[in-house]
Design an enzyme around this catalytic site. Structure first.
Site, PDB file in Angstrom:
ATOM      1  N   GLU A 140       0.888  -1.167   0.000  1.00  0.00           N
ATOM      2  CA  GLU A 140       0.000   0.000   0.000  1.00  0.00           C
ATOM      3  C   GLU A 140       0.925   1.215   0.000  1.00  0.00           C
ATOM      4  OE1 GLU A 140      -2.359   0.386   3.546  1.00  0.00           O
ATOM      5  OE2 GLU A 140      -3.545   2.048   2.731  1.00  0.00           O
ATOM      6  N   GLU A 225      -8.691  10.787   4.777  1.00  0.00           N
ATOM      7  CA  GLU A 225      -8.884   9.973   5.984  1.00  0.00           C
ATOM      8  C   GLU A 225      -9.095  10.912   7.167  1.00  0.00           C
ATOM      9  OE1 GLU A 225      -6.271   5.937   5.580  1.00  0.00           O
ATOM     10  OE2 GLU A 225      -5.110   7.748   5.933  1.00  0.00           O
TER      11      GLU A 225
END
Ligand SMILES: *[C@@H]1O[C@H](CO)[C@@H](O)[C@H](O)[C@H]1NC(C)=O
Ligand SMILES: *[C@@H]1O[C@H](CO)[C@@H](O)[C@H](O)[C@H]1NC(C)=O
Ligand SMILES: *[C@@H]1O[C@H](CO)[C@@H](O)[C@H](O)[C@H]1NC(C)=O
Ligand SMILES: *[C@@H]1O[C@H](CO)[C@@H](O)[C@H](O)[C@H]1NC(C)=O
Ligand SMILES: *[C@@H]1O[C@H](CO)[C@@H](O)[C@H](O)[C@H]1NC(C)=O
Ligand SMILES: *[C@@H]1O[C@H](CO)[C@@H](O)[C@H](O)[C@H]1NC(C)=O
Length: 243
Positions: A140, A225
């Site tokens: 990621e 986020e």
């Protein structure tokens, strides 16, 4: 009797109100070459809510916004409202020459206690396809254009003072589930107008962190986020392509 104009007004309301605003925790909608998803995966760690709205699409550009308010769990991510490219996926790193991208964004409003990032979330794996954050994931790769309120990525600082694409970055690394996370965090403060080639980041990881060029690009997502606070984040324009 009703007039023709009132029928048109009615149709317009349906198109703007129900097709473009999404409110469900895991609702997604088509957004041109992208899919816009709410993805409120961490909502149980706090109290609050979030909605996202598709503003427009044109060619490979998309514009959208998300409106959130979250409390409690100050160290927990509540969501990752994002757009995922439907076209830029499946290529092997060895085959990629450039991944041009442009992203400009702004907070229309934000609370003074905001803890949130604005970030790319890029997924690599050993097969051309594979859902992000699954057993198919090897790496990621996050690129934080903003990180407010003292939040930190997964792991710890790996390398400081990296220069890629005219910006300075601090690289964080660490494991998460079955994959490795690399997070490039802007050392220049908020980058609200970002124009770059993502392949420069991939080449850095191949040269310095042992990432194999046999890895496949499985997904590119961009979004935010939030941890706590509240904000209206406007993505004025985002695009990514592959060659
Ligand atoms: C999201 O939309 C729902 C339903 O319209 C509304 O009740 C809620 O207040 C909205 N949340 C935010 C953060 O705007
Ligand atoms: C975001 O949601 C809040 C609360 O529902 C609302 O007051 C505000 O107008 C919304 N902002 C935008 C840009 O939609
Ligand atoms: C690599 O690029 C070639 C030429 O564009 C293409 O035919 C091939 O499908 C690509 N392979 C992968 C794995 O991306
Ligand atoms: C940086 O990451 C590499 C693996 O990619 C690791 O070998 C090295 O120990 C890390 N360095 C630090 C300081 O964490
Ligand atoms: C990157 O860091 C160098 C050295 O501190 C600085 O001179 C330069 O202005 C920084 N670049 C940006 C885009 O802020
Ligand atoms: C954002 O990008 C769009 C499309 O490239 C451009 O028209 C607009 O001027 C940009 N806005 C800012 C503030 O850079």
């Amino acid at each position: 009797m009703f007039s023709l104009s009132s029928v048109f007004v009615g149709l317009l309301c349906v198109a703007t109100a129900s097709a473009q605003l999404i409110t469900g925790a895991f609702t997604c909608e088509a957004a041109g070459e992208y899919t816009l998803c709410q993805n409120l995966w961490g909502a149980a760690a706090g109290v609050g809510g979030q909605n996202s709205t598709l503003i427009s699409t044109s060619g490979n550009e998309v514009s959208w916004m998300t409106n959130w308010t979250w409390a409690n769990g100050p160290n927990n991510v509540k969501s990752y409202a994002n757009v995922e490219s439907s076209t830029v996926k499946g290529a092997q790193l060895s085959n990629i020459t450039s991944v041009p991208t442009a992203w400009n964004w702004t907070y229309a409003t934000k609370s003074s206690d905001i803890r949130a990032d604005v970030s790319y979330d890029i997924w690599l794996g050993t097969t051309p396809d594979g859902t992000p954050a699954t057993t198919a994931s090897s790496y990621e790769i996050m690129i934080w254009l903003s990180g407010l309120g003292g939040i930190q990525p997964v792991g710890s600082v790996n390398t400081s003072g990296i220069q890629i694409g005219g910006h300075n970055w601090t690289l964080w690394s660490g494991p998460n589930a079955n994959w490795e996370v690399f997070s490039f965090v802007s050392a220049d403060g908020d980058i609200t107008s970002f124009t770059s080639d993502l392949n420069d980041f991939f080449e850095y990881l191949v040269a310095n962190q042992g990432v194999s060029t046999s890895q496949f690009l499985q997904a590119i997502q961009t979004g935010t986020e939030p941890f706590v606070g509240s904000a209206d984040l406007i993505i004025e324009s985002f695009s990514v392509s592959l060659s």
